[in-house]
Design a protein around this motif. Structure first.
Motif, mmCIF file in Angstrom:
data_model
loop_
_atom_site.group_PDB
_atom_site.id
_atom_site.type_symbol
_atom_site.label_atom_id
_atom_site.label_comp_id
_atom_site.label_asym_id
_atom_site.label_seq_id
_atom_site.Cartn_x
_atom_site.Cartn_y
_atom_site.Cartn_z
ATOM 1 N N GLY A 80 -28.728 -1.737 -6.763
ATOM 2 C CA GLY A 80 -28.621 -2.552 -5.558
ATOM 3 C C GLY A 80 -28.223 -1.731 -4.346
ATOM 4 O O GLY A 80 -28.749 -1.917 -3.244
ATOM 5 N N THR A 81 -27.308 -0.791 -4.546
ATOM 6 C CA THR A 81 -26.870 0.066 -3.447
ATOM 7 C C THR A 81 -28.011 0.937 -2.933
ATOM 8 O O THR A 81 -28.208 1.086 -1.714
ATOM 9 N N VAL A 82 -28.770 1.531 -3.845
ATOM 10 C CA VAL A 82 -29.889 2.398 -3.453
ATOM 11 C C VAL A 82 -30.928 1.608 -2.672
ATOM 12 O O VAL A 82 -31.420 2.059 -1.621
ATOM 13 N N GLY A 151 -26.581 -5.969 0.123
ATOM 14 C CA GLY A 151 -26.205 -6.137 1.525
ATOM 15 C C GLY A 151 -25.270 -5.045 2.019
ATOM 16 O O GLY A 151 -25.445 -4.522 3.124
ATOM 17 N N THR A 152 -24.279 -4.672 1.199
ATOM 18 C CA THR A 152 -23.392 -3.586 1.613
ATOM 19 C C THR A 152 -24.147 -2.254 1.668
ATOM 20 O O THR A 152 -23.825 -1.390 2.480
ATOM 21 N N GLY A 153 -25.174 -2.115 0.831
ATOM 22 C CA GLY A 153 -25.998 -0.911 0.889
ATOM 23 C C GLY A 153 -26.774 -0.823 2.188
ATOM 24 O O GLY A 153 -26.910 0.257 2.770
ATOM 25 N N VAL A 154 -27.310 -1.950 2.653
ATOM 26 C CA VAL A 154 -27.998 -1.981 3.949
ATOM 27 C C VAL A 154 -27.038 -1.549 5.052
ATOM 28 O O VAL A 154 -27.362 -0.723 5.907
ATOM 29 N N GLY A 160 -22.219 2.299 7.956
ATOM 30 C CA GLY A 160 -21.394 2.631 6.809
ATOM 31 C C GLY A 160 -19.892 2.596 6.968
ATOM 32 O O GLY A 160 -19.177 2.685 5.972
ATOM 33 N N ALA A 161 -19.362 2.503 8.201
ATOM 34 C CA ALA A 161 -17.907 2.473 8.340
ATOM 35 C C ALA A 161 -17.330 1.269 7.622
ATOM 36 O O ALA A 161 -17.794 0.146 7.791
#
Length: 256
Positions: A80-82, A151-154, A160-161
Motif C-alpha cells: 500500500g505504501t509503495v 493514503g499516507t503513501g500518497v 512527507g512531513a
C-alpha cells in the motif's frame, strides 16, 4: 554553498534522521533549511527526499530487533505504501510548481497540528485499547488500514512531513501491538515511501546532489542516534523544535 551553509544542511540532516527514527517529522527540519538557503520549493523537496533515504534505512536497522516476527505485516502494508508513494511522486512532478507552493503550507500546518496533538492521540489509542481489549488487523479493519496506508503513501510521495505521525496513529488504533514494534514498522513504511519517490526523482527531477549528499550523511548519523537515544529526549522539547522550524517553512513559502 558556503562552508557554513554546508554545515547547516549537514546538521539539519542529523536532526532529521534522529527525529524520523523516533517521531517521523524530519522533513520539517531539512526542508526549511533548504528553503532558507534559496532552493526553489520543488527542488528542495526532491533533494530532501533523496537525501533522507539513507537515514530512513539507518533508522530501520536501528529498530531491526523490533521487526522480528512482523514480516507478513510489513509486506502487506508495504504494498500500500509503495502504491501510494508512486501516486504522490507523480503528482508532485505533474502538477505545476505553483501548485506545490500553494498546497505545501497547508500540508506543513497539518503536520504541525499532528505533531502537537500526538500525545493526546497516543493517550486516546491507549484508552481505546484498554476499553476494547485485543483487536486484530483482520477483515474489514485490515482492508481499511491498507487503504489508509495507501493514503499516507500518497502524502509521503508528495511531501512527507509527519507521515510517521499519521502512520503511528493508524497503526496504533487498528493493530494490537507494542508501540515500539509499530514504530519499527512505521520506519520501514517511511523508507519504502521515500525510496520509491527518490528513485523517480533521480530519473526525471532536478536534484541538488550537494544538498542531498549532505542530508544523506547527516541523516545516517541521526538515524542511529535516534534509534539508540531518541527515547530519552524530552518529547516537549522535540515537538517545540519541530513546530518552530515548521512555522519558519510556512512563512518562507508564503513570502517568496
Amino acid at each position: 554553498m558556503s562552508p557554513l551553509d554546508q554545515l547547516a544542511v549537514l546538521a539539519a540532516g542529523v536532526a532529521a534522521g534522529g527525529i524520523n527514527a523516533v517521531v517521523g517529522s524530519g522533513t520539517l527540519i531539512t526542508f526549511p533549511v533548504l528553503l532558507a538557503l534559496g532552493y526553489p520549493p520543488v527542488t528542495a523537496n526532491v533533494s530532501n527526499t533523496v537525501g533522507l533515504v539513507p537515514g530512513n534505512l539507518s533508522g530501520v536497522l536501528g529498530y531491526r530487533r523490533e521487526l522480528a516476527g512482523q514480516r507478513a505485516r510489513v509486506l502487506r502494508l508495504g504494498t500500500g505504501t509503495v502504491l501510494g508513494a508512486l501516486i504522490g511522486a507523480i503528482l508532485l512532478l505533474k502538477l505545476p510548481p505553483g501548485a506545490f507552493k500553494a498546497i505545501v503550507p497547508a500540508l506543513i500546518i497539518l503536520a504541525l497540528v499532528l505533531v502537537v496533538v500526538q500525545p493526546r492521540l497516543s493517550r486516546w489509542v491507549k484508552d481505546r485499547r484498554a476499553a476494547n481489549g485485543r483487536e486484530a488487523e483482520t477483515g474489514g479493519h485490515g482492508v481499511l488500514l491498507w487503504l489508509a496506508v495507501v493514503g499516507t503513501g500518497v502524502y509521503g510521495g508528495y511531501f512527507g512531513a509527519a507521515q510517521g505521525v499519521l502512520l503511528m496513529g493508524l497503526l496504533g488504533v487498528v493493530v494490537h501491538e507494542d508501540l515500539q514494534r509499530l514504530n519499527a514498522v512505521k520506519n520501514v513504511l517511511a523508507l519504502l515511501a521515500n525510496t520509491v519517490s527518490a528513485a523517480i526523482f533521480i530519473v526525471v527531477a532536478d536534484v541538488s546532489w550537494a544538498a542531498a549528499g549532505l542530508i544523506a550523511v547527516g541523516s545516517v548519523i541521526g538515524g542511529q542516534l535516534g534509534a539508540r537515544l531518541g527515547r530519552r529526549l524530552p518529547p516537549a522539547v522535540l515537538r517545540a523544535v519541530i513546530v518552530v522550524v515548521g512555522i519558519v517553512a510556512v512563512t518562507r513559502l508564503l513570502i517568496t
